[in-house]
Scaffold this active site. Structure first.
Site, short mmCIF file in Angstrom:
data_model
loop_
_atom_site.label_atom_id
_atom_site.label_comp_id
_atom_site.label_asym_id
_atom_site.label_seq_id
_atom_site.Cartn_x
_atom_site.Cartn_y
_atom_site.Cartn_z
N GLY A 1 2.10 -18.82 17.04
CA GLY A 1 1.35 -20.08 17.13
C GLY A 1 -0.09 -19.81 17.50
CB ILE B 1 5.79 -19.59 21.25
CG1 ILE B 1 5.41 -18.90 22.57
CG2 ILE B 1 5.85 -21.08 21.43
CD1 ILE B 1 3.94 -19.10 22.91
N GLY B 2 8.01 -16.80 20.55
CA GLY B 2 7.98 -15.42 20.10
C GLY B 2 7.84 -14.43 21.24
N GLY C 1 1.32 -23.02 26.03
CA GLY C 1 -0.07 -22.64 25.79
C GLY C 1 -0.63 -22.20 27.12
CB THR D 1 9.40 -9.32 26.76
OG1 THR D 1 9.56 -9.51 28.16
CG2 THR D 1 10.76 -9.36 26.09
N GLY E 1 1.00 -15.61 33.94
CA GLY E 1 1.23 -15.42 32.50
C GLY E 1 0.63 -14.13 31.99
N GLY F 1 0.70 -13.69 28.29
CA GLY F 1 0.60 -13.85 26.84
C GLY F 1 -0.78 -13.62 26.27
CD GLU F 2 -3.22 -17.79 25.91
OE1 GLU F 2 -4.07 -18.31 25.22
OE2 GLU F 2 -2.58 -18.39 26.79
MO1 MOS Z 1 -2.57 -20.31 23.60
S1 MOS Z 1 -4.33 -20.27 22.53
O1 MOS Z 1 -3.15 -21.16 24.96
O2 MOS Z 1 -1.45 -21.11 22.63
#
Ligand code: MOS
Length: 743
Positions: A250, A476-477, A515, A638, A706, A708-709
């Site tokens: 996403g 979301i993966g 997100g 992960t 988090g 993820g980013e």
């Molecule tokens: Mo991420 S850009 O906050 O889905």
């Protein structure tokens, strides 16, 4: 400490194999476009070919007469579509990302806007007939170029903060600094291009005489999507159900966009289930993108490297109808100690689809500019860039005037430098060669906020010692099911193989949007609360006179399938059997609120070694190392994959990805993944990941922030800094390509 600290001695942190992996590689995992419904029809949008103007007429005759076509939906025959507010930090009741609605009027705001749809019994028929729809326009003059649009506006807010922040007199401090740098950085626009297409299948039925809408939606936020569709189509939330079992990427783009509204509208008028799967080409107008940007960073320092002033300003684009603001100055608020700081963001409006979040929004573009500028300052000072960063480590968050929940940036820089062999780097550029290559090393800091979103989860403990988590979060993966089942297994002291998780369905207790790297902390926080509730329920089951019956949840422990209070222990099975129960449940709600006593972020350091062939302009990555501090890591497998994935996306951002507009036509010319370049295996070198997983219970109810980013932030700057170290050439435009080396 806002959260109770706890220690887990089971599988949390262990590299358990991720759940759903086998289903994905064998094709058994059902993605949104793969849900079959009897009698399903296929919708293909008609898109605008001009960037701005009005639709004069839509001739649908030929399309309607095509055998197999059921419906051509235009503003003429569209159902009522209510316009609602778009998503914002203050509004989590919607996932709507663009106010440019399909089939709601005749104004054109950007090329690629969804203006009609053809619905047929076969996808191919719909696609073919969509080409027969003839649209006449009255075009007006458009602007799609950031260089042409007047930057005479400031964003309303940057995730709730003002667009201008001033601490002290930054101009004056800059002027009186003996050493200073002042640089402009230009960034191309980017499109997310997830592997799984954006897709929505809508099915209207009737329940108790009332309409009921089921939506299979490729989304990062099921609950917000449900609220969005309910509001737009005039339904109560309980008349809508959204389902999404897997998301194939996403990156911020799988919120609610016009195609979803169009699919639901088509299904309503066609009176049949309708699937709309967005093609790769249509994606470029249908959903958002990361805006092009121009940023300027000036830093002044004393000769010993003490920073006196930081000024970070610039402009990003936004659309005509929406106010999405790419908050590229956000990280600069708190990264370094400085006497004076000035942040000033402007925006300009262009005739494009609304820009939106793209993996690590704000930090990714902002840290590229800031961390390039820090490297430029280190060069001007003739100082090691790691030493410079350590020298300017702040005592607290300068803007919020709060201490950090935890920082550990210095730890990441030092540990990373050690593992990477930073001392082999030459301070002077052009010193290391591996003919015909020039070799260079670069470093940049990484950071990302520790966000969370209000989330509920239900935990069920069964008499046979198995347990289940129910939460309408989404996969979301990233491995949500894997890490959260590990967490619950440890909290209950049972094997993770005995725990399952249901997600991806709005019939479950509501979770938040996936997100802002918020899911792990938010779902985990709800599970911790649910386990507390479960303990109260178990206490109610205790025999009168037992310690369990009067114990506060705090004193109830789980040990190897038994409930333990001091010296009394009962197996789950016996406890439930005595009361004729097969299960006990606890529902937990987590909401961190908005006023944390600390400034909560994760930090890291990215190291890169590049090789540059100046004659051919080639830039090759040799090695990358990322060292992070994001609190507890729930699963080593992960987590590592997340960091690597972030870094690879950073490589795309740095060296390849660029959305190209033909500004004469206002259209995107590389609307496919043949010409929109993303990294392939051959572009990616060995990537080493390391971390300090000291829990951060100040920021998180499970000690985990988090991950993820954060991996993407800092990659572009580390590469730019390595290219400078190799060649002595400072590249200040993303993506950094051969032309810039050759120039
Ligand atoms: Mo991420 S850009 O906050 O889905």
């Amino acid at each position: 400490m806002p959260y109770k600290e706890f220690r887990l001695n089971g599988t949390v942190g262990k590299p358990l194999v991720r759940r759903g992996g086998r289903e994905k590689v064998t094709g058994a995992a059902k993605f949104t476009a793969e849900w079959p419904i009897d009698g399903m029809l296929y919708a293909v949008p008609v898109i605008s070919t001009i960037a701005k103007g009005r639709i004069v007429s839509i001739d649908t005759d030929a399309a309607r007469k095509t055998p197999g076509v059921h419906l051509v939906l235009t503003p003429e025959n569209a159902p009522s579509i209510k316009q609602i507010s778009t998503m914002s930090p203050a509004n989590n009741q919607t996932s709507l990302a663009s106010s440019i609605y399909p089939v709601s009027g005749y104004d054109v705001y950007h090329a690629g806007q969804l203006i009609a749809a053809v619905v047929a019994d076969r996808f191919e028929t719909a696609r073919d007939a969509a080409l027969l729809v003839k649209v006449k326009y009255d075009p007006s003059k458009h602007i799609t170029d950031i260089e042409e649009a007047p930057a005479d506006e400031r964003p309303k807010s940057l995730f709730g903060a003002p667009p201008v922040i001033e601490i002290g007199n930054a101009e004056k401090e800059l002027k009186s600094s003996p050493i200073s740098i002042d640089s402009e950085y230009t960034l191309a626009g980017n499109h997310h291009n997830p592997m799984e297409p954006h897709a929505t299948t809508a099915h209207w039925t009737t329940t108790d005489g009332k309409p009921f809408l089921t939506v299979y939606d490729a989304t990062q936020g099921l609950v917000a999507a449900k609220m969005t569709y309910a509001q737009i189509f005039g339904l109560k939330p309980e008349q809508v159900r959204v389902i999404c079992q897997y998301v194939g990427g996403g990156f911020g783009s799988k919120t609610s966009w016009p195609h979803a509204i169009l699919a639901i509208a088509c299904a309503k008028i066609a009176n049949a289930p309708v699937k709309l799967s967005v093609s790769r080409q249509h994606l470029y107008g249908a959903v958002g993108h990361r805006t092009p940007m121009r940023q300027r960073v000036s830093i002044g320092a004393d000769r010993d490297g003490t920073i006196r002033s930081i000024i970070h300003s610039g402009v990003a684009t936004t659309s005509q109808k929406d106010d999405y603001a790419e908050a590229f100055t956000m990280a600069t608020r708190m990264m370094y100690r400085t006497i004076a700081l000035r942040l000033d963001q402007k925006q300009c409006r262009v005739d494009t689809q609304s820009p939106t979040f793209m993996r690590a929004p704000a930090e990714t573009p902002g840290m590229y500019a800031l961390e390039s500028a820090i490297d430029e300052l280190a060069v001007a000072l003739n100082m090691d860039p790691i030493e410079l960063r350590i020298k300017n480590e702040p005592e607290q968050d300068l803007h919020q005037k709060k201490p950090f929940s935890s920082r550990l940036l210095v730890d990441c820089l030092k540990q990373g430098a050690e593992k990477f062999g930073w001392k082999e780097r030459s301070m002077k550029p052009r010193e290391k060669k591996d003919s015909p290559w020039l070799i260079g090393m670069g470093v940049a800091a990484a950071t990302y906020p520790a966000f969370s979103s209000p989330t509920s989860a239900r935990v069920t403990l069964n008499a046979d010692g198995t347990a289940r988590i129910d939460c309408c979060s989404q996969e979301i993966g990233t491995g949500t099911e894997t890490v959260q089942t590990q967490l619950l297994a440890d909290l209950l002291d049972i094997a993770p193989t005995r725990v399952t998780m249901e997600l991806g369905d709005t019939d479950l207790p509501p979770g938040g949007l996936s997100g802002g790297s918020a899911t792990t902390m938010s779902v985990g926080g709800a599970i911790v609360k649910a386990v507390d509730k479960l303990k109260s329920e178990l206490s109610n089951l205790g025999q009168s006179g037992s310690k369990l019956a009067t114990a506060k949840p705090d004193r109830i422990k789980f040990e190897k399938g038994r409930v333990v209070v001091e010296d009394e222990a009962t197996s789950f099975e016996d406890l439930l059997k005595e009361r004729n129960r097969t299960s006990v449940t606890g529902l937990g709600e987590f909401n961190a609120g908005r006023d944390a006593p600390t400034s909560n972020h994760s930090f890291g350091a990215t190291f890169v070694e590049v090789a540059v062939d100046e004659e051919l302009g080639l830039i090759r990555l040799r090695r990358i190392l990322g060292q992070y501090a994001c609190g507890t890591l729930l699963n080593a497998n992960t987590a590592r994959s997340q960091f690597i994935g972030g870094i690879i996306m950073g490589v795309g951002h740095a060296l390849q990805e660029e959305t190209r507009w033909d500004h004469r036509l206002g259209r995107i010319t590389n609307d496919n993944i043949a010409e929109y370049h993303i990294p392939v295996n051959a572009d990616i070198p060995h990537i080493e990941i390391g971390w300090n997983d000291t829990p951060d219970f100040q920021a998180s109810p499970i000690g985990a922030k988090g991950i993820g980013e954060i991996g993407i932030t800092g990659v572009a700057a580390a590469i730019a800094n390595a290219i400078y170290n190799a060649t002595g050439k400072r590249l200040r435009r993303l993506p950094m390509t051969a032309e810039q080396i050759l120039a």
